[in-house]
Scaffold this active site. Structure first.
Site: not given
Ligand code: NAD
Length: 311
Positions: A31, A35, A56, A75, A145, A149, A175
């Site tokens: 990570d 975010t 990254d 992401s 976004y 995706k 979620t």
């Molecule tokens: P989140 O922001 O809590 O977690 C994403 C993590 O990715 C963060 O810790 C961020 O620091 C890290 N990150 C982002 N860009 C990065 C990079 N270039 N290198 C390394 N780390 C990086 O979000 P989340 O809700 O936990 O979502 C996680 C994944 O699930 C995402 O890909 C998101 O698109 C997908 N998703 C989540 C939901 C939801 O409802 N939470 C719904 C659909 C899809």
């Protein structure tokens, strides 16, 4: 197995690390904290089977040793985050996914992409089935976004078809649960935070737009089952219980017993009008369906948020 989780310090990534460790696997988390938060890793940080690398993933990924499974979750995920970090969001959807697939190809690992219901955009088919191609505005504020995706899905299929990488695509629907960022702007955490702080719950538009919310433990169970299955996907994982945003606000007011009022504000551009997964595929292939009711899940989330504020 030795499992690599990108986005390990995020909401879902941290739950996945905890789950795979609890199941007896070794986990390497990556990570860059754009975010996510180091606090989300506290519950796994002391586990000897867990290693964390701050990196990254849009830069070349090199993990020494064998890797059996890669869960690519890095992401920004909330509209507030991906609008602020638009270019980073496109880069992680494209370059990050390319790098994670490169690692899977080099190591012979299985690869699971966290895709999203946002690939359906503002859907013209309801509920959304996996064979629906979506209604996305590529140049609107959410395009960074959604299109990132969609590119991620396309390049995953290209690696599957060209290089035989064992890929899985999961389309995750909204979620919620413990370890969410309280201030990421999504409806459930925003309403819960406002209710706990005694502030007004701001409903966008008239609140008749719908959402379908899945409790995180249910989602994680679906992802584990998909990761261990032979199914390529894409597969919807989410909770088909659909309610309006106004109903959600009222439910959170009941659960938190707050005196906060509901107020109405403008709808953001391209905000989806309806959102509900058809989960027939997950039911038939994985024998999976959600088990936690919205009331139970919200009560658990509210309890966690209330404790978290004190930290
Ligand atoms: P989140 O922001 O809590 O977690 C994403 C993590 O990715 C963060 O810790 C961020 O620091 C890290 N990150 C982002 N860009 C990065 C990079 N270039 N290198 C390394 N780390 C990086 O979000 P989340 O809700 O936990 O979502 C996680 C994944 O699930 C995402 O890909 C998101 O698109 C997908 N998703 C989540 C939901 C939801 O409802 N939470 C719904 C659909 C899809």
């Amino acid at each position: 197995m030795r499992v690599v989780v990108t986005g390990a310090a995020g909401f879902l990534g941290s739950h996945l690390c905890a789950r795979f460790l609890a199941d007896g696997h070794e986990v390497v988390g990556l990570d860059n904290f754009i975010t996510g938060s180091p606090r989300n890793l506290e519950r796994v940080g002391d586990d000897r089977s867990f290693t964390f690398i701050q990196q990254d993933v849009t830069k070349h990924i090199d993990i020494p040793g064998e890797v059996d499974l890669i869960l690519h979750f890095a992401s920004p995920a909330s509209p507030r985050a991906y609008i602020e970090y638009g270019i980073q969001t496109l880069k992680v959807g494209a370059l990050g996914t390319h790098n994670a697939l490169g690692l899977a190809h080099a190591k012979g690992s299985r690869f699971l992409l966290a895709s999203t219901s946002e690939v359906y955009g503002d859907p013209l088919v309801h509920p959304q089935t996996e064979d629906y191609w979506g209604n996305v505005n590529p140049v609107g504020p959410r395009g960074v976004y959604d299109e990132g995706k969609r590119f991620g899905e396309a390049i995953s299929m290209a690696y599957h078809n060209k290089h035989g990488v064992d890929t899985k695509l999961v389309r995750i629907f909204n979620t919620y649960g413990p370890y969410m960022d309280r201030h990421d702007g999504r409806a459930a955490p925003e309403f819960i935070s406002a209710a706990l702080d005694g502030k007004p719950l701001i409903v966008h538009g008239d609140g008749s737009q719908t959402r379908s919310l899945c409790y995180v433990d249910d989602l994680v169970e679906g992802i584990v089952r998909l990761a261990l299955s032979d199914h390529v996907g894409p597969m919807n994982i989410g909770n088909p219980y659909e309610l309006s945003v106004l109903e959600l606000a009222k439910l959170i007011i009941d659960i938190t017993n707050t005196t906060s009022p509901i107020e109405f504000g403008p709808r953001p551009p391209d905000d989806p009008t309806v959102r509900c997964p058809d989960i027939s595929l997950a039911r038939s292939v994985l024998g999976w369906e959600p088990t936690v009711s919205l009331e139970d899940g919200l009560e658990r989330t509210v309890a966690w948020f209330a404790e978290d504020v004190k930290r």
